[in-house]
Design an enzyme around this catalytic site. Structure first.
Site, short mmCIF file in Angstrom:
data_model
loop_
_atom_site.label_atom_id
_atom_site.label_comp_id
_atom_site.label_asym_id
_atom_site.label_seq_id
_atom_site.Cartn_x
_atom_site.Cartn_y
_atom_site.Cartn_z
N SER A 23 0.98 -1.42 0.06
CA SER A 23 -0.10 0.14 -0.05
C SER A 23 0.78 1.37 -0.07
CB SER A 23 -0.88 0.13 1.13
OG SER A 23 -1.63 1.35 1.39
N TYR A 59 -4.13 -0.28 9.77
CA TYR A 59 -3.96 -0.53 8.34
C TYR A 59 -2.39 -0.10 7.64
CZ TYR A 59 -4.45 -0.69 3.28
OH TYR A 59 -4.27 -1.28 1.94
#
Ligand code: ZN
Length: 679
Positions: free
Chosen positions: A563, A576
């Site tokens: 990510s 996250y």
């Protein structure tokens, strides 16, 4: 058992595609008479094709004779024959080629033609230049005077004629109702021989023709008549041969996974096979108890070392199965077979790959091999039928296949060799196996799709039940599984290896984005769940996959879907961002540890990919409003002002798995449209 005439709907049901218009060519297909004849032959072809005991994978063919009006207004007598590339079970009107019968009759008077010349002659006889290549057996249909001709390679008939005194058996069972043609390889020579024998041997009582070691032709003035004769003859063959189609239902898994377990041995076997073939191959282990018993029978070598039930199977199965697992010995035997027989043909022959296609192993049962999952499945279908044929013949006077040289002639047939010389470049990941998690939607789905399009077989895992049908392809195995449950993960990997023989590429794409929350109010569950799915599941996956990746014929590859948050975390996204960063670190360590095994580990960092499950319309509206932007502008808030799609990620992932990046490991590639914080 056999389908009755009325079992399938008439072919002219609504929804049946019409024959394509050919505005510049002859409109034979549109002629009023032709419509009826084509419907008739489509209907009976589908009936015949619906039974795999009669017709397997493109085998068998059908024809109807008719008179049509060509563009000049002249009546022309045509033979509508099945075109190549169509399966009888699903054939439609455009699958039939209209051939001029006068031209076919002329071809049959020529004394000698190569099969290449014959095919050229057949193509020239077509009234429709856009139709597919006519069947190589077109002339056999042309020489039979009846209006409708049906041809199959029915199992029961093969069981009857592949016996010690097969010809005698055929004559005893069918008497004057058929004429019998001794074995000649399909092609022009066979057509010539049949054209000579038919007029002398046939009578008013003849209803068909048996080609020894090959198949059955029946004739009729209507499709119904030819079909009735066909199924009556096959029923007679079944009764006479004591033929039974055995149940092939799945049984319990025959191989276990685990460290050093059978599945790792299967993957090591696949590495041997791929080395032997010179390219990655799919190796499929079949969960068939019936096949396992056949493979484990004490006389399997004698039963299975005779040759195929009909010579055209050699293209799919090779002449002999491998009994056991010694691929090297199989390859040496294949070389000997090639050297001993190559002189049969004057032409310069190119040796085919030496890898087996069918394996019979007492523990593994039936294992089949192919350049693709489809090829491996076809080899399995053919061999499962072959077992029934061998068993039936063995119960009587004994199974006898054709001599080796006849099989060689078909395996090295000039038309097949010409195909090889023309060469079609296989797809980039042909024969390779990828495992993608989170494959039912978003980025995971896009990665699976691109890998499938580029030839890989793909094992897709997802929590969503729809995963089993996300794609409809023999190359696809969708498994519902929770990647954070190690037992489910292990079981899914085992299923994948049984299906395709190994795993070459891993794309961990499953991930969760916990509800945004500042660290001070972070919920324990959200944190733990983020790490369970985004990090721990990937670490376990790596651990389970490593031995398979190390056996990958072209070297293992991993592309982690990480990510943008790894390099540029966002406030409110601690669970996250931290879990993705930990996983990125894991992947970097894997790149270090696994380089000696030839495994490349890279990662991509997507950002703001909106066509994924993470982004609901509500969330998008809320985030855009928060930044006081339109949704469209919000989607493009990157330096390049691009809307980034899942498929953009899929393409980069496939590229990283390709040889273009063969010298790259440990790389991190942003897919974010340009981000100042990352740059
Ligand atoms: Zn045939």
């Amino acid at each position: 058992m056999l389908n009755r005439w009325t079992d399938l709907p008439q072919a002219s049901t609504p929804g049946m595609p019409e024959a394509p218009d050919a505005p510049n060519g002859p409109n034979a297909l549109d002629a009023p008479d032709a419509t009826d004849a084509l419907d008739e032959i489509v209907h009976v072809s589908r009936l015949l094709g619906a039974d795999p005991a009669l017709v397997l994978h493109g085998g068998g063919n059908t024809s109807i004779k008719d008179r049509v009006i060509d563009v000049t207004g002249e009546p022309v007598d045509v033979l509508y024959i099945k075109g190549s590339g169509w399966d009888l079970a699903s054939i439609e009107r455009p699958g039939f080629v209209p051939l001029r019968r006068d031209r076919l009759a002329q071809l049959l008077t020529v004394r000698a033609l190569t099969d290449t010349q014959m095919m050229n002659g057949l193509r020239q006889a077509s009234l429709d230049s856009s139709s597919p290549d006519p069947s190589v057996e077109s002339l056999l249909h042309a020489l039979l005077p009846a209006r409708v001709v049906l041809h199959s390679h029915a199992d029961a008939l093969l069981a009857l004629m592949n016996q010690v005194d097969g010809r005698h058996e055929i004559e005893r069972v069918f008497g004057e109702r058929v004429i019998v043609i001794p074995y000649v390889m399909p092609g022009f020579d066979l057509s010539r021989l049949a054209a000579e024998l038919w007029p002398t041997l046939s009578s008013s009582r003849t209803e068909g023709m048996v080609l020894m070691n090959h198949g059955l032709f029946t004739v009729g003035e209507t499709a119904e008549e030819a079909y009735a004769r066909h199924i009556e003859f096959i029923q007679m063959a079944e009764d006479a041969a004591g033929f039974v189609t055995t149940s092939r239902g799945p049984s319990t898994a025959l191989l276990d996974g685990g460290e050093g377990g059978d599945l790792l041995k299967l993957a090591a076997f696949r590495a041997d096979v791929s080395r032997c073939a010179g390219r990655p191959m799919i190796v499929m282990q079949h969960q068939s108890e019936r096949a396992r018993q056949f493979a484990a029978s004490p006389d399997v070598a004698a039963r299975a070392s005779q040759g195929p039930a009909t010579p055209d199977h050699v293209i799919r199965t090779k002449r002999l199965p491998l009994i056991g697992r010694d691929v090297t010995a199989y390859a040496e035997n294949y070389d000997t077979y090639f050297s001993a027989n190559r002189a049969r043909r004057g032409a310069e022959l190119r040796e085919l790959d030496r890898a087996p296609r069918v394996v019979l192993d007492p523990e593994w049962g039936l294992v089949t091999i192919g350049a693709s999952a489809k090829d491996a499945s076809i080899a399995a279908d053919i061999y499962l039928h072959t077992m029934d044929i061998i068993d039936a013949a063995e119960r009587q006077s004994g199974y006898r296949a054709l001599p080796t040289g006849d099989i060689f002639d078909v395996e090295y047939w000039e038309l097949e060799q010409a195909k090889l010389r023309r060469g079609s470049s296989p797809k980039r990941f042909q024969g390779e196996v990828a495992l993608v998690t989170g494959a039912a939607s978003g980025i995971g789905r896009a990665c699976a799709q691109v890998l499938l399009e580029q030839g890989a077989a793909v094992i897709g895992l997802d929590l969503a039940p729809g995963i089993t049908t996300t794609f409809d392809s023999p190359d696809w195995l969708g498994i519902q599984a929770d990647v954070s449950d190690i037992d489910q993960l292990r079981s899914a990997i085992n299923d994948g290896v049984r299906r395709f023989g190994g795993i070459d590429i891993a794309v961990p794409a499953a991930g969760i984005f916990a509800k945004s929350a500042p660290i001070a109010s972070l919920e324990d569950d959200a944190w733990l769940r983020s790490f369970a799915v985004n990090t721990t599941a990937v670490a376990r996956l790596f651990g389970l996959l490593h031995p398979y990746l190390a056996l990958a014929p072209n070297g293992g590859r991993v592309v982690l879907i990480a990510s943008k948050n790894v390099a540029a975390p966002g406030p409110g996204a601690s669970a996250y961002s931290a879990s993705k960063a930990a996983t990125a670190q894991l992947a970097r360590v894997a790149a270090l540890e696994w380089a000696p095994d030839g495994i490349r580990v890279n990662m991509v960092h997507p950002d703001a990919v909106f066509d994924t499950g993470l982004w609901t319309p509500e969330l998008l509206a809320e985030r855009a409003a928060k930044y006081n932007m339109t949704e469209s502008d919000y989607k493009r808030r990157n330096l390049l002002q691009l809307e980034i799609l899942s498929v953009d990620v899929g393409r980069v992932v496939a590229e990283l798995c390709s040889t273009t990046f063969r010298a790259t490991t440990g790389a991190q590639v942003p897919i974010d449209g340009g981000n100042e914080r990352v740059i």
